[in-house]
Design a protein around this motif. Structure first.
Motif, mmCIF file in Angstrom:
data_model
loop_
_atom_site.group_PDB
_atom_site.id
_atom_site.type_symbol
_atom_site.label_atom_id
_atom_site.label_comp_id
_atom_site.label_asym_id
_atom_site.label_seq_id
_atom_site.Cartn_x
_atom_site.Cartn_y
_atom_site.Cartn_z
ATOM 1 N N ASP A 114 0.825 -1.197 0.000
ATOM 2 C CA ASP A 114 0.000 0.000 0.000
ATOM 3 C C ASP A 114 0.870 1.262 0.000
ATOM 4 N N GLU A 115 0.233 2.408 -0.260
ATOM 5 C CA GLU A 115 0.974 3.664 -0.364
ATOM 6 C C GLU A 115 1.645 4.028 0.948
ATOM 7 N N ARG A 116 1.050 3.620 2.053
ATOM 8 C CA ARG A 116 1.586 4.015 3.355
ATOM 9 C C ARG A 116 2.995 3.470 3.571
ATOM 10 N N ILE A 117 3.204 2.190 3.248
ATOM 11 C CA ILE A 117 4.546 1.638 3.438
ATOM 12 C C ILE A 117 5.489 2.114 2.349
ATOM 13 N N VAL A 118 5.006 2.248 1.127
ATOM 14 C CA VAL A 118 5.871 2.734 0.043
ATOM 15 C C VAL A 118 6.374 4.141 0.372
ATOM 16 N N ASN A 119 5.501 4.961 0.931
ATOM 17 C CA ASN A 119 5.882 6.334 1.268
ATOM 18 C C ASN A 119 6.864 6.407 2.433
ATOM 19 N N ARG A 120 7.047 5.310 3.140
ATOM 20 C CA ARG A 120 8.024 5.256 4.233
ATOM 21 C C ARG A 120 9.385 4.740 3.755
ATOM 22 N N CYS A 121 9.468 4.352 2.502
ATOM 23 C CA CYS A 121 10.675 3.681 1.997
ATOM 24 C C CYS A 121 11.500 4.551 1.066
ATOM 25 N N ARG A 122 12.815 4.362 1.126
ATOM 26 C CA ARG A 122 13.667 4.769 0.022
ATOM 27 C C ARG A 122 13.600 3.641 -0.996
ATOM 28 N N VAL A 123 13.214 3.985 -2.224
ATOM 29 C CA VAL A 123 12.854 2.968 -3.219
ATOM 30 C C VAL A 123 13.882 2.876 -4.338
ATOM 31 N N ILE A 124 14.345 1.653 -4.591
ATOM 32 C CA ILE A 124 15.241 1.360 -5.708
ATOM 33 C C ILE A 124 14.507 0.394 -6.638
ATOM 34 N N VAL A 125 14.640 0.597 -7.944
ATOM 35 C CA VAL A 125 13.970 -0.268 -8.916
ATOM 36 C C VAL A 125 15.000 -0.869 -9.869
ATOM 37 N N ASP A 126 14.592 -1.960 -10.548
ATOM 38 C CA ASP A 126 15.517 -2.584 -11.492
ATOM 39 C C ASP A 126 15.443 -1.947 -12.876
ATOM 40 N N THR A 127 14.271 -1.442 -13.272
ATOM 41 C CA THR A 127 14.110 -0.788 -14.565
ATOM 42 C C THR A 127 13.187 0.414 -14.420
ATOM 43 N N GLU A 128 13.226 1.315 -15.393
ATOM 44 C CA GLU A 128 12.353 2.487 -15.362
ATOM 45 C C GLU A 128 10.882 2.085 -15.405
ATOM 46 N N GLU A 129 10.582 0.960 -16.056
ATOM 47 C CA GLU A 129 9.192 0.509 -16.156
ATOM 48 C C GLU A 129 8.586 0.203 -14.797
ATOM 49 N N ALA A 130 9.406 -0.065 -13.812
ATOM 50 C CA ALA A 130 8.897 -0.401 -12.481
ATOM 51 C C ALA A 130 8.126 0.751 -11.847
ATOM 52 N N TRP A 131 8.441 1.986 -12.256
ATOM 53 C CA TRP A 131 7.726 3.138 -11.683
ATOM 54 C C TRP A 131 6.266 3.167 -12.118
ATOM 55 N N GLU A 132 5.907 2.383 -13.110
ATOM 56 C CA GLU A 132 4.544 2.393 -13.635
ATOM 57 C C GLU A 132 3.623 1.374 -12.951
ATOM 58 N N VAL A 133 4.174 0.474 -12.155
ATOM 59 C CA VAL A 133 3.334 -0.558 -11.537
ATOM 60 C C VAL A 133 2.456 0.060 -10.446
ATOM 61 N N GLY A 134 1.404 -0.662 -10.097
ATOM 62 C CA GLY A 134 0.420 -0.120 -9.163
ATOM 63 C C GLY A 134 0.987 0.321 -7.837
ATOM 64 N N ASP A 135 1.989 -0.395 -7.324
ATOM 65 C CA ASP A 135 2.573 -0.041 -6.032
ATOM 66 C C ASP A 135 3.270 1.318 -6.054
ATOM 67 N N LEU A 136 3.879 1.651 -7.199
ATOM 68 C CA LEU A 136 4.793 2.796 -7.247
ATOM 69 C C LEU A 136 4.341 3.960 -8.111
ATOM 70 N N LYS A 137 3.265 3.807 -8.867
ATOM 71 C CA LYS A 137 2.960 4.838 -9.860
ATOM 72 C C LYS A 137 2.728 6.216 -9.243
ATOM 73 N N HIS A 138 2.307 6.269 -7.959
ATOM 74 C CA HIS A 138 2.127 7.581 -7.327
ATOM 75 C C HIS A 138 3.460 8.276 -7.060
ATOM 76 N N LEU A 139 4.576 7.520 -7.137
ATOM 77 C CA LEU A 139 5.888 8.121 -6.914
ATOM 78 C C LEU A 139 6.424 8.828 -8.154
ATOM 79 N N LYS A 140 5.747 8.670 -9.284
ATOM 80 C CA LYS A 140 6.190 9.342 -10.504
ATOM 81 C C LYS A 140 6.303 10.849 -10.302
#
Length: 222
Positions: A114-140
């Motif tokens: 959920d957004e609550r835990i994602v917003n508490r994290c420093r986030v690293i992804v393997d590819t740029e496409e990962a920013w588009e998935v449901g978990d992370l798209k609000h971080l765009k």
């Protein structure tokens, strides 16, 4: 790192029990004091050792909210590998300092966290496409701010850039999460992977290499 306890959470307790048996079999495969082929998995120039310090593997049904909450709260590392379209647990259950790895969701309609835990994290992804998935798209929004020279909140960048030193990464903040309207407290870390073709190629290459070492399989001319 010595892993002493693992909890497997699954919608199917039966499938979780089967995985538990496999994990315990590998972790105890050298109880006779001799080396066992099951103990090592070749990874290029490295060898991954199954932890002999593992004492117990617990099984929890995903429908058992209280047991899931306890498992999540006491976890140092959480790995999610499902095709869920809704978050698997509540972000506030996660303790400060936890590292999360999400490898299941890969479309904009899928979300394991959920957004609550994602917003508490420093986030690293393997590819740029990962920013588009449901978990992370609000971080765009945060990512766009970073590209425009602004302060990035928790979208760190690509794993390759972090490993090469092109992007700095200092882990999580000390202290708990923030529910205020001010600056977020980034007290956890998250690696989000959607997979890449090169990962598949390297994995397949290592599987073939290992099979040849063990004398397994059949070679076919194509």
């Amino acid at each position: 790192v010595a892993v002493k306890e693992v909890t497997i959470v699954n919608r199917s307790v039966e499938r979780a029990e089967k995985l538990k048996e496999r994990v315990l079999r590998y972790s105890r495969s050298d109880n006779d004091g001799k080396d066992d082929d099951n103990d090592d998995v070749g990874c290029g120039t490295h060898e991954v050792k199954y932890s002999k310090s593992l004492k117990d593997v617990n099984v929890v049904s995903l429908s058992d909210d209280e047991s899931v909450r306890v498992a999540v709260t006491y976890a140092d590392v959480i790995v999610t590998a499902t095709n869920s379209s809704t978050p698997l647990f509540r972000g506030e259950w996660v303790s400060s300092g936890c590292h999360l790895v999400s490898v299941g969701s890969y479309t904009s309609l899928m979300a394991e966290l959920d957004e609550r835990i994602v917003n508490r994290c420093r986030v690293i992804v393997d590819t740029e496409e990962a920013w588009e998935v449901g978990d992370l798209k609000h971080l765009k929004v945060d990512l766009n701010r970073k590209e425009e020279g602004g302060n990035c909140c928790n979208a760190v960048g690509l794993l390759g850039d972090v490993l090469s030193g092109r992007v700095p990464f200092r882990g999580h903040d000390a202290g708990g999460s923030s529910d205020t309207g001010g600056a977020r407290s980034l007290d956890c870390t998250l690696f989000k992977s959607v997979g890449t073709a090169i990962q598949d190629v390297v994995t397949a290459s290592e599987v073939v290499k290992r099979a040849k070492e063990l004398g397994l399989g059949t070679e076919v001319d194509m």
